[in-house]
Design a protein around this motif. Sequence first.
Motif, PDB file in Angstrom:
ATOM      1  N   LEU A  70       4.059 -11.122  21.978  1.00 27.44           N
ATOM      2  CA  LEU A  70       3.299 -12.137  22.706  1.00 27.44           C
ATOM      3  C   LEU A  70       4.189 -13.350  22.938  1.00 27.44           C
ATOM      4  O   LEU A  70       4.740 -13.920  21.993  1.00 27.44           O
ATOM      5  CB  LEU A  70       2.058 -12.531  21.902  1.00 27.44           C
ATOM      6  CG  LEU A  70       1.056 -13.484  22.542  1.00 27.44           C
ATOM      7  CD1 LEU A  70       0.534 -12.933  23.863  1.00 27.44           C
ATOM      8  CD2 LEU A  70      -0.113 -13.733  21.588  1.00 27.44           C
ATOM      9  N   ARG A 105      -9.580 -14.876  16.457  1.00 26.11           N
ATOM     10  CA  ARG A 105      -9.691 -14.508  17.867  1.00 26.11           C
ATOM     11  C   ARG A 105      -8.465 -13.741  18.345  1.00 26.11           C
ATOM     12  O   ARG A 105      -8.580 -12.750  19.087  1.00 26.11           O
ATOM     13  CB  ARG A 105      -9.894 -15.755  18.729  1.00 26.11           C
ATOM     14  CG  ARG A 105     -10.090 -15.467  20.229  1.00 26.11           C
ATOM     15  CD  ARG A 105     -11.293 -14.572  20.458  1.00 26.11           C
ATOM     16  NE  ARG A 105     -11.540 -14.368  21.884  1.00 26.11           N
ATOM     17  CZ  ARG A 105     -12.444 -13.521  22.361  1.00 26.11           C
ATOM     18  NH1 ARG A 105     -13.185 -12.798  21.516  1.00 26.11           N
ATOM     19  NH2 ARG A 105     -12.615 -13.372  23.664  1.00 26.11           N
ATOM     20  N   TRP A 106      -7.279 -14.176  17.932  1.00 22.92           N
ATOM     21  CA  TRP A 106      -6.075 -13.427  18.301  1.00 22.92           C
ATOM     22  C   TRP A 106      -6.168 -11.996  17.793  1.00 22.92           C
ATOM     23  O   TRP A 106      -5.777 -11.045  18.486  1.00 22.92           O
ATOM     24  CB  TRP A 106      -4.830 -14.104  17.735  1.00 22.92           C
ATOM     25  CG  TRP A 106      -4.379 -15.342  18.453  1.00 22.92           C
ATOM     26  CD1 TRP A 106      -4.261 -16.595  17.925  1.00 22.92           C
ATOM     27  CD2 TRP A 106      -3.971 -15.443  19.824  1.00 22.92           C
ATOM     28  NE1 TRP A 106      -3.813 -17.471  18.883  1.00 22.92           N
ATOM     29  CE2 TRP A 106      -3.617 -16.798  20.050  1.00 22.92           C
ATOM     30  CE3 TRP A 106      -3.868 -14.536  20.874  1.00 22.92           C
ATOM     31  CZ2 TRP A 106      -3.169 -17.251  21.288  1.00 22.92           C
ATOM     32  CZ3 TRP A 106      -3.415 -14.994  22.112  1.00 22.92           C
ATOM     33  CH2 TRP A 106      -3.076 -16.331  22.307  1.00 22.92           C
ATOM     34  N   THR A 164       6.022 -13.183  18.109  1.00 27.04           N
ATOM     35  CA  THR A 164       5.939 -14.207  19.141  1.00 27.04           C
ATOM     36  C   THR A 164       7.309 -14.708  19.573  1.00 27.04           C
ATOM     37  O   THR A 164       8.253 -14.741  18.793  1.00 27.04           O
ATOM     38  CB  THR A 164       5.098 -15.406  18.653  1.00 27.04           C
ATOM     39  OG1 THR A 164       5.779 -16.047  17.567  1.00 27.04           O
ATOM     40  CG2 THR A 164       3.723 -14.940  18.193  1.00 27.04           C
ATOM     41  N   ARG A 218      -6.302  -8.435  20.224  1.00 24.34           N
ATOM     42  CA  ARG A 218      -5.099  -7.620  20.084  1.00 24.34           C
ATOM     43  C   ARG A 218      -5.257  -6.264  20.769  1.00 24.34           C
ATOM     44  O   ARG A 218      -4.334  -5.766  21.426  1.00 24.34           O
ATOM     45  CB  ARG A 218      -4.793  -7.447  18.590  1.00 24.34           C
ATOM     46  CG  ARG A 218      -3.715  -6.428  18.260  1.00 24.34           C
ATOM     47  CD  ARG A 218      -2.349  -6.858  18.786  1.00 24.34           C
ATOM     48  NE  ARG A 218      -1.365  -5.815  18.558  1.00 24.34           N
ATOM     49  CZ  ARG A 218      -1.188  -4.759  19.376  1.00 24.34           C
ATOM     50  NH1 ARG A 218      -1.930  -4.616  20.462  1.00 24.34           N
ATOM     51  NH2 ARG A 218      -0.262  -3.869  19.122  1.00 24.34           N
ATOM     52  N   PHE A 252       0.828 -16.360  26.621  1.00 23.79           N
ATOM     53  CA  PHE A 252      -0.051 -17.529  26.601  1.00 23.79           C
ATOM     54  C   PHE A 252       0.668 -18.644  27.339  1.00 23.79           C
ATOM     55  O   PHE A 252       1.837 -18.925  27.064  1.00 23.79           O
ATOM     56  CB  PHE A 252      -0.340 -17.949  25.162  1.00 23.79           C
ATOM     57  CG  PHE A 252      -1.028 -19.283  25.052  1.00 23.79           C
ATOM     58  CD1 PHE A 252      -2.410 -19.362  25.070  1.00 23.79           C
ATOM     59  CD2 PHE A 252      -0.293 -20.457  24.939  1.00 23.79           C
ATOM     60  CE1 PHE A 252      -3.050 -20.587  24.973  1.00 23.79           C
ATOM     61  CE2 PHE A 252      -0.919 -21.693  24.850  1.00 23.79           C
ATOM     62  CZ  PHE A 252      -2.304 -21.753  24.867  1.00 23.79           C
ATOM     63  N   PHE A 279       0.971 -11.092  15.455  1.00 21.65           N
ATOM     64  CA  PHE A 279       1.765 -10.917  16.660  1.00 21.65           C
ATOM     65  C   PHE A 279       3.232 -11.265  16.405  1.00 21.65           C
ATOM     66  O   PHE A 279       3.544 -12.123  15.570  1.00 21.65           O
ATOM     67  CB  PHE A 279       1.242 -11.814  17.786  1.00 21.65           C
ATOM     68  CG  PHE A 279       0.017 -11.292  18.480  1.00 21.65           C
ATOM     69  CD1 PHE A 279       0.130 -10.394  19.528  1.00 21.65           C
ATOM     70  CD2 PHE A 279      -1.249 -11.693  18.077  1.00 21.65           C
ATOM     71  CE1 PHE A 279      -0.998  -9.915  20.181  1.00 21.65           C
ATOM     72  CE2 PHE A 279      -2.385 -11.214  18.719  1.00 21.65           C
ATOM     73  CZ  PHE A 279      -2.253 -10.316  19.767  1.00 21.65           C
ATOM     74  N   ALA A 302      -1.198 -17.251  16.344  1.00 23.94           N
ATOM     75  CA  ALA A 302      -1.043 -15.856  16.762  1.00 23.94           C
ATOM     76  C   ALA A 302      -0.134 -15.098  15.800  1.00 23.94           C
ATOM     77  O   ALA A 302      -0.394 -13.929  15.480  1.00 23.94           O
ATOM     78  CB  ALA A 302      -0.488 -15.793  18.182  1.00 23.94           C
ATOM     79  N   VAL A 323      -9.236 -16.967  24.965  1.00 31.44           N
ATOM     80  CA  VAL A 323      -9.136 -17.436  23.584  1.00 31.44           C
ATOM     81  C   VAL A 323     -10.019 -18.646  23.319  1.00 31.44           C
ATOM     82  O   VAL A 323     -10.848 -18.630  22.426  1.00 31.44           O
ATOM     83  CB  VAL A 323      -7.669 -17.767  23.213  1.00 31.44           C
ATOM     84  CG1 VAL A 323      -7.584 -18.345  21.792  1.00 31.44           C
ATOM     85  CG2 VAL A 323      -6.805 -16.516  23.305  1.00 31.44           C
TER      86      VAL A 323
END
Length: 390
Positions: A173, A160-161, A204, A165, A233, A202, A197, A102
């Motif tokens: 996540l 970026r997340w 989470t 994916r 993470f 996501f 995220a 990431v």
Amino acid sequence: MRRVRGTPRANWQRTIADQGLVFGSPGREVDGRPRPYWDESVHYTFDLDEILALEAQVEVLHTMCLHAAEQVVLTERFADFGLPQWSWGPITESWRRNDPYVYGRFDLRYDGSGPAKLLEYNADTPTSLLEAAIVQWHWLTDAHSGDDQWNSLHEKLVERWGEIRKNLPTSDLHFSWSSADASGEDNVTTAYMQETAAEAGFDTVALPIEEIGWDTELERFVDLAEAPIDAIFKLYPWEWALDDDFGKQVVGSLPQTMWIEPLWKALLSNKALLAVLWEMYPGHPNLLPAYIDDPHELTEYIRKPKLGREGANMTIVGAGLETATGGVYGEEGYVYQLLDPLPDFDGMRPVLGAWIVGDAAAGLGIRETPGLITDDSSTFVPHRIPATGD
């Protein structure tokens, strides 16, 4: 690049606390007096051309670091990194799988003239993220609304997340940090990453790393609800994980459980990287000469433990600047890097923390200290790009 004084916002302490900045050890003034960790009575200004040049240099450094990781894996040069031998094979497998990554933070020496110089790369567990992404952005919009800032961190993290994916097994996540961090910084930083995220779609779950469970029947990690952990993470350094039996379980869980940042980042978060880069790119304008376990031709240098953190166990030799810091690192060996002292602005020495998200330069955070070594007593100060060149 200039250091500018200004008037703090009214009730700024309450403002930054509401934004999550509830941690940070006091910094030091030039005369030794305590100073807030966040200090908006001063800030740095940059010309747009400077920022564009720094962005390009950061992306070049990122590419060079990926090439260095490939070189270390190809030549099986793990011994130079002080990592346990049992981890070498799994690191190689993690790299060859292209386990997703990431972000990272390059710490740079820069004084407004000439190219930036890489001091170290925080590639695994970089912090000062909330300050750089959120707190200084709100300072800019409140105090200098017509100006700009090198700061697309939040947007790029969410993006970026979304990109990685497809490389993760599910949309579930987990996010983890060590509850042993009494400052709260790791917890807040992890919570902020969790927020980005979630914004990317996501589902989470957060839990301290000490509360991650192990299902002996299924032989996999589970959370407090005994749900399987498919991707997680972790704001917990790989070198710490690799130092005990928990790390062996973590490594053995790959790739069924995907850990972010990935195991191969253990190479890039290690100071031995500095020497490998110098070997691969001797004389590069963004690098300083660096060597493993011996200073070679250097007569003025800073000796850094390969796995050191927060400025611990560093020794400066030369130019009448001899100094050393304490700590618990060094058994793994040292890297010797040419001494290029941080520039002096009004008695303070700034280090530029330039962020990379995915493969793109994403923002800047500045910490400064009156000393030659940036440690956990540094102060974070914001920056701006004046619209009118003032």
